[in-house]
Design an enzyme around this catalytic site. Structure first.
Site, PDB file in Angstrom:
ATOM      1  CE1 TYR A 529      13.069 -52.696 -24.564  1.00 43.02           C
ATOM      2  CE2 TYR A 529      14.912 -52.197 -25.999  1.00 43.02           C
ATOM      3  CZ  TYR A 529      14.050 -53.110 -25.438  1.00 43.02           C
ATOM      4  OH  TYR A 529      14.162 -54.435 -25.745  1.00 43.02           O
ATOM      5  CG  HIS A 530      13.338 -44.152 -26.717  1.00 41.47           C
ATOM      6  ND1 HIS A 530      13.754 -43.938 -28.018  1.00 41.47           N
ATOM      7  CD2 HIS A 530      14.404 -44.660 -26.059  1.00 41.47           C
ATOM      8  CE1 HIS A 530      15.023 -44.302 -28.130  1.00 41.47           C
ATOM      9  NE2 HIS A 530      15.434 -44.741 -26.962  1.00 41.47           N
ATOM     10  CB  SER A 531       7.786 -45.726 -22.224  1.00 41.64           C
ATOM     11  OG  SER A 531       7.871 -46.896 -23.011  1.00 41.64           O
TER      12      SER A 531
END
Length: 597
Positions: A529-531
């Site tokens: 979830y670190h896009s």
């Protein structure tokens, strides 16, 4: 005697009720009081998206009452579900109305053991955005990350020394031994506290110290090392940007906030962005901006809106059927972290016992004091190098954080039922822990594209995880570091055992061999979830840039982007802190522009 017991019980219950009323007396109405139903036709600034960046910008740009600001948010206010403020419940909201529910495409050689062979790529949807549903870990990244932004990508003015004042401005450090640190700030909106630790943390930290890693402030001078987790939590309550930047200061006359407002495209006339189309209560509306439209929709929605508006790759827009306004490499660079959960049994009760964590006593402790197991998801974290000779010379390769219990359900990891029945469900009540090993700088570059001209269609998201063999090799090296850590005397003393990771779908390979772990990586790795970087900033002549160093969309006047999509590359950490700092700096840049005008 019985009367005394009864009286004590009544007093106890009343005391709890009194504390609950004190702590939550304005909720859920606090979020509702910020919302404006009657909107004007024109504002100085229109901000699209009330996430980690958008909430900061709305608060800062409205500090001067001469300027009018509209903040449009597709989701709800931050009190829509009051339980979202409880940090430990973060995983409950990954598949809720407070998330966009995006998924990757099926990708060859990756996500084979996940549901539908796709990775969840969620972002927050509501006032506070992803800060409303994230794991609350406060992690900025390595100073080397931001210096790379300046040196490698040419983003002058965005190096570590430029951003540090804004990290500090946003922060209200609550960790006593860091309050006088040159790297931390006091009195800012976002509280930073130390995670509540189980006894397991001591074993985890001793084990990494035995490997030569020092205890460190990973948000200080050197990120590499092992530490207790720093959390964005204040008195047990999630310190989201929506709550802290907007909620705490209440309604402003020059700031209108509109929820359930789904933006469909920008109005662009003669290469000038003049307005925003959005749908609210089933009615399509247009609002105009006198100065700037600022996209803060996040890594997936900001490029989506640009492309729907005719700003993006020429060939792709032609294929979709959208008239081209400006040919830019929107969505062509998607950076993202890839992670794998490594599980271990232990033989002592030094972990987070789920029954105790879910007990009435844990709830009472949280309600009365804002402390206890409901206040955090992770105890401790290590930032690691494949080559320890590189410590202090470059950014780390891995982030490994300790979840001090076995996963009780499959919400976070999203395994298919076959995999979950082997790796999760049998161990719900087993003393043990998980280490989330994350490769923080994968070589694979993903993309964001449009599915169609329909704004309600999800974008097409390709991560390209594990397409580059170097990423698989690096993760294998990281697993070997974890194995080495688990073989230290500290971990041997609690009989740490990797047997929980045996899986029938990789049983054709010898357990813990290179081929076994490669098989596991292909099956159970997940996005973390670190896009970032789908509208990356850059200098003139950079063929990958979408916005310039003032975050202006190239070739389109009065249109800017400020969110995780503009980061030149993903940092060696969670992205929330970096996005907040970028938004703080950008707000100051706009204020300086006002003075010069």
């Amino acid at each position: 005697m019985e009367f005394t017991k009864f009286t004590a019980f009544v007093v106890f219950v009343l005391a709890i009720g009194y504390q609950v009323v004190l702590r939550y007396r304005n909720r859920p109405s606090l979020g509702e009081t910020l919302i404006t139903e009657t909107l004007k036709d024109e504002y100085d600034y229109v901000i699209v998206g009330a996430g980690s960046a958008g909430s900061v910008l709305a608060a800062r740009l409205s500090e001067d009452s001469k300027y009018s600001v509209l903040l449009l948010e597709a989701g709800e206010h931050f009190d829509y579900d009051p339980n979202v403020h409880i940090p430990v419940l973060a995983f409950e909201y990954l598949h809720s109305d407070l998330a966009w529910l995006y998924k990757s495409e099926k990708e060859e050689g990756a996500f084979l053991g996940l549901k539908d062979e796709t990775a969840v790529l969620n972002r927050g949807k509501g006032i506070g955005g992803s800060s409303l549903i994230n794991a609350c870990m406060y992690s900025r990244g390595s100073p080397f990350d931001f210096d790379d932004w300046e040196k490698k990508y040419g983003c002058k003015g965005w190096g570590f020394n430029d951003l540090l004042p804004y990290f500090k401005k946003a922060e209200d450090i609550q960790i006593e031994h860091l309050e006088t640190s040159d790297y931390h700030g006091k009195g800012g909106p976002i509280a930073v506290t130390e995670s509540e630790s189980t006894p397991l943390t001591d074993y985890f930290m001793r084990a990494f110290k035995a490997l030569g890693y020092k205890e460190t402030d990973y948000n200080g001078k050197i990120q590499t090392g092992v530490s207790r987790v720093q959390n964005t939590v204040r008195n047990g309550v999630r310190s989201s940007t929506g709550l802290e930047y907007l909620g705490k200061f209440g309604r402003k006359e020059n700031l209108d906030i509109s929820t359930n407002s789904f933006v469909t495209k920008m109005k662009i006339e003669n290469s000038v962005a003049t307005g925003v189309y959005f749908i609210k209560n089933g009615i399509k509306r247009l609002v105009k901006a006198k100065r700037d439209i600022i996209l803060s929709g996040g890594t997936f929605n900001s490029p989506k809106l640009l492309m729907l508006s005719g700003v993006g790759p020429k060939d792709h827009l032609k294929n979709v059927g959208i008239p081209l306004i400006k040919d830019l490499p929107v969505g062509k660079k998607l950076d993202d972290h890839i992670s794998i959960a490594i599980s271990s049994r232990i033989n002592q009760s030094v972990h987070l016992d789920k029954q105790k964590a879910q007990s009435i006593w844990a709830l009472l402790e949280y309600t009365l004091f804002g402390t206890g197991p409901l206040t955090s998801l992770a105890d401790s974290v290590a930032f690691l190098h494949i080559d320890k000779a590189r410590i202090g010379k470059e950014r780390p390769d891995f982030m490994a954080f300790l979840v001090p219990t076995t996963f009780g359900d499959n919400k976070f990891l999203g395994y298919n039922e076959t995999v979950a029945s082997e790796l999760i469900y049998p161990y719900v009540n087993t003393p043990g822990f998980n280490i989330m090993l994350t490769l923080v700088h994968p070589k694979g570059i993903g993309s964001v594209r449009l599915q169609s001209t329909d704004p309600f269609d999800s974008p097409i998201l390709d991560t390209n995880h594990l397409k580059d063999r170097r990423d698989e090799n690096a993760l294998l090296a990281g697993i070997r570091i974890i194995e080495e850590m688990l073989s230290t005397e500290a971990m041997k003393s609690i009989k740490a055992d990797l047997g929980m990771n045996k899986a029938s779908f990789c049983s054709q390979h010898e357990f813990r061999s290179d081929d076994f772990w490669r098989c596991m990586l292909r099956h159970i790795s997940v996005s973390f979830y670190h896009s970032t970087s789908t509208c990356k900033m850059g200098t003139k002549g950079d063929p990958t840039r979408v916005v310039d160093l003032d975050l202006k969309v190239q070739g389109i006047k009065n249109l800017r982007v400020c969110d995780a999509s503009v980061l030149p590359a993903v940092p060696s950490a969670n992205t929330n802190a970096a996005v907040i700092a970028v938004a703080e700096k950008f707000a100051d840049m706009i204020k300086i522009e006002r003075l010069k005008a």
